[in-house]
Design a protein around this motif. Structure first.
Motif, PDB file in Angstrom:
ATOM      1  N   ILE A 224       0.840  -1.207   0.000  1.00 57.80           N
ATOM      2  CA  ILE A 224       0.000   0.000   0.000  1.00 57.80           C
ATOM      3  C   ILE A 224       0.870   1.249   0.000  1.00 57.80           C
ATOM      4  N   ASN A 225       1.933   1.236   0.793  1.00 57.99           N
ATOM      5  CA  ASN A 225       2.823   2.393   0.876  1.00 57.99           C
ATOM      6  C   ASN A 225       3.481   2.676  -0.474  1.00 57.99           C
ATOM      7  N   GLU A 226       3.958   1.635  -1.165  1.00 58.58           N
ATOM      8  CA  GLU A 226       4.579   1.818  -2.482  1.00 58.58           C
ATOM      9  C   GLU A 226       3.569   2.362  -3.487  1.00 58.58           C
ATOM     10  N   LEU A 227       2.361   1.842  -3.453  1.00 58.73           N
ATOM     11  CA  LEU A 227       1.316   2.287  -4.376  1.00 58.73           C
ATOM     12  C   LEU A 227       0.995   3.768  -4.143  1.00 58.73           C
ATOM     13  N   LEU A 228       0.857   4.166  -2.883  1.00 60.32           N
ATOM     14  CA  LEU A 228       0.561   5.569  -2.563  1.00 60.32           C
ATOM     15  C   LEU A 228       1.728   6.482  -2.919  1.00 60.32           C
ATOM     16  N   HIS A 229       2.939   6.034  -2.657  1.00 59.37           N
ATOM     17  CA  HIS A 229       4.119   6.827  -2.992  1.00 59.37           C
ATOM     18  C   HIS A 229       4.183   7.072  -4.500  1.00 59.37           C
ATOM     19  N   ASN A 230       3.889   6.030  -5.282  1.00 60.08           N
ATOM     20  CA  ASN A 230       3.936   6.147  -6.744  1.00 60.08           C
ATOM     21  C   ASN A 230       2.858   7.069  -7.304  1.00 60.08           C
ATOM     22  N   ASN A 231       1.712   7.178  -6.626  1.00 57.97           N
ATOM     23  CA  ASN A 231       0.654   8.061  -7.151  1.00 57.97           C
ATOM     24  C   ASN A 231       0.607   9.413  -6.422  1.00 57.97           C
ATOM     25  N   GLY A 232       1.639   9.721  -5.638  1.00 56.29           N
ATOM     26  CA  GLY A 232       1.709  11.014  -4.964  1.00 56.29           C
ATOM     27  C   GLY A 232       0.757  11.158  -3.796  1.00 56.29           C
ATOM     28  N   PHE A 233       0.386  10.047  -3.167  1.00 57.35           N
ATOM     29  CA  PHE A 233      -0.525  10.026  -2.018  1.00 57.35           C
ATOM     30  C   PHE A 233      -1.880  10.656  -2.346  1.00 57.35           C
ATOM     31  N   LYS A 234      -2.356  10.383  -3.565  1.00 58.55           N
ATOM     32  CA  LYS A 234      -3.699  10.823  -3.950  1.00 58.55           C
ATOM     33  C   LYS A 234      -4.679   9.709  -3.609  1.00 58.55           C
ATOM     34  N   SER A 235      -5.952  10.002  -3.710  1.00 67.44           N
ATOM     35  CA  SER A 235      -6.975   8.972  -3.469  1.00 67.44           C
ATOM     36  C   SER A 235      -6.772   7.811  -4.434  1.00 67.44           C
ATOM     37  N   LEU A 236      -7.092   6.622  -3.965  1.00 66.85           N
ATOM     38  CA  LEU A 236      -6.926   5.435  -4.790  1.00 66.85           C
ATOM     39  C   LEU A 236      -8.034   5.348  -5.830  1.00 66.85           C
ATOM     40  N   THR A 237      -7.639   5.145  -7.075  1.00 63.93           N
ATOM     41  CA  THR A 237      -8.605   4.973  -8.162  1.00 63.93           C
ATOM     42  C   THR A 237      -8.980   3.492  -8.258  1.00 63.93           C
ATOM     43  N   LEU A 238      -9.941   3.187  -9.095  1.00 69.88           N
ATOM     44  CA  LEU A 238     -10.297   1.783  -9.333  1.00 69.88           C
ATOM     45  C   LEU A 238      -9.101   1.020  -9.901  1.00 69.88           C
ATOM     46  N   GLU A 239      -8.314   1.687 -10.737  1.00 68.33           N
ATOM     47  CA  GLU A 239      -7.113   1.064 -11.290  1.00 68.33           C
ATOM     48  C   GLU A 239      -6.102   0.764 -10.180  1.00 68.33           C
ATOM     49  N   ASP A 240      -5.931   1.717  -9.254  1.00 74.03           N
ATOM     50  CA  ASP A 240      -5.034   1.508  -8.107  1.00 74.03           C
ATOM     51  C   ASP A 240      -5.493   0.318  -7.267  1.00 74.03           C
ATOM     52  N   LEU A 241      -6.797   0.246  -7.003  1.00 74.90           N
ATOM     53  CA  LEU A 241      -7.332  -0.862  -6.208  1.00 74.90           C
ATOM     54  C   LEU A 241      -7.127  -2.197  -6.920  1.00 74.90           C
ATOM     55  N   GLY A 242      -7.261  -2.204  -8.254  1.00 75.48           N
ATOM     56  CA  GLY A 242      -6.999  -3.418  -9.026  1.00 75.48           C
ATOM     57  C   GLY A 242      -5.547  -3.846  -8.912  1.00 75.48           C
ATOM     58  N   GLU A 243      -4.629  -2.869  -8.985  1.00 71.30           N
ATOM     59  CA  GLU A 243      -3.207  -3.170  -8.834  1.00 71.30           C
ATOM     60  C   GLU A 243      -2.907  -3.665  -7.417  1.00 71.30           C
ATOM     61  N   LEU A 244      -3.537  -3.041  -6.434  1.00 68.35           N
ATOM     62  CA  LEU A 244      -3.360  -3.464  -5.042  1.00 68.35           C
ATOM     63  C   LEU A 244      -3.795  -4.916  -4.865  1.00 68.35           C
ATOM     64  N   ASN A 245      -4.947  -5.253  -5.401  1.00 69.17           N
ATOM     65  CA  ASN A 245      -5.458  -6.622  -5.335  1.00 69.17           C
ATOM     66  C   ASN A 245      -4.495  -7.606  -5.995  1.00 69.17           C
ATOM     67  N   LEU A 246      -4.012  -7.248  -7.178  1.00 67.20           N
ATOM     68  CA  LEU A 246      -3.090  -8.117  -7.916  1.00 67.20           C
ATOM     69  C   LEU A 246      -1.788  -8.318  -7.153  1.00 67.20           C
ATOM     70  N   ARG A 247      -1.224  -7.237  -6.636  1.00 71.36           N
ATOM     71  CA  ARG A 247       0.061  -7.345  -5.933  1.00 71.36           C
ATOM     72  C   ARG A 247      -0.053  -8.133  -4.634  1.00 71.36           C
ATOM     73  N   ILE A 248      -1.132  -7.907  -3.877  1.00 77.83           N
ATOM     74  CA  ILE A 248      -1.291  -8.660  -2.628  1.00 77.83           C
ATOM     75  C   ILE A 248      -1.467 -10.141  -2.932  1.00 77.83           C
ATOM     76  N   SER A 249      -2.237 -10.470  -3.968  1.00 76.09           N
ATOM     77  CA  SER A 249      -2.454 -11.886  -4.286  1.00 76.09           C
ATOM     78  C   SER A 249      -1.181 -12.547  -4.789  1.00 76.09           C
ATOM     79  N   LYS A 250      -0.271 -11.787  -5.409  1.00 74.32           N
ATOM     80  CA  LYS A 250       0.974 -12.372  -5.926  1.00 74.32           C
ATOM     81  C   LYS A 250       2.116 -12.348  -4.908  1.00 74.32           C
ATOM     82  N   GLU A 251       2.212 -11.284  -4.114  1.00 72.00           N
ATOM     83  CA  GLU A 251       3.404 -11.059  -3.300  1.00 72.00           C
ATOM     84  C   GLU A 251       3.257 -11.403  -1.825  1.00 72.00           C
ATOM     85  N   ALA A 252       2.062 -11.300  -1.290  1.00 72.58           N
ATOM     86  CA  ALA A 252       1.889 -11.489   0.155  1.00 72.58           C
ATOM     87  C   ALA A 252       1.754 -12.975   0.490  1.00 72.58           C
TER      88      ALA A 252
END
Length: 141
Positions: free
Chosen positions: A9-37
């Motif tokens: 989550i921290n990397e995702l927010l840092h990359n988007n400048g700590f803006k609100s999460l878009t649907l695309e951001d949430l999709g990336e978050l879902n993908l990364r957690i399912s692959k990396e965690a």
């Protein structure tokens, strides 16, 4: 898993400048957690208390992002952005053995475990699995 999801989550927010999460951001978050965690698992061969043999793995894990807040702290010296999030975990497992529990492990060499698998899975014996479920929430910052 708390350290891994916080890092993602921290990397995702840092990359988007700590803006609100878009649907695309949430999709990336879902993908990364399912692959990396790494999901909860008792895999340290702890035979004494029995966790490895009774609930060693999970069958299904759902993670919900319930609350999310971006926090801005500003002083004369610096401006800092951070976040606070509440995650809800829903973890399910069936009691017993399945094919993945047996294949490639020493269990498949044991007639005791093979018999246990057959007794649990053979439909003529009235196969009726039951599900254990654990639900909990945690805050990460």
């Amino acid at each position: 898993m708390r350290g891994e999801d916080k890092k993602i989550i921290n990397e995702l927010l840092h990359n988007n400048g700590f803006k609100s999460l878009t649907l695309e951001d949430l999709g990336e978050l879902n993908l990364r957690i399912s692959k990396e965690a790494k999901l909860p698992k008792f895999d340290d061969w702890d035979w004494f208390i029995g966790l490895d043999i009774t609930i060693h793995d999970t069958y299904s894990t759902k993670i919900y992002l319930n609350d999310f807040e971006i926090i801005e702290t500003e002083t004369r010296e610096f401006r800092r952005k951070s976040f606070k999030a509440r995650l809800t975990f829903q973890i399910q497992d069936h009691f017993g053995l399945d094919i993945n529990d047996m294949n490639g492990k020493i269990f498949e060499l044991s007639s005791w475990f093979c018999s246990w698998l057959i007794l649990q899975r053979y439909k003529t014996y009235g196969f009726k699995p039951f599900i254990n479920e654990a639900n909990f929430c945690t805050w990460i910052e």
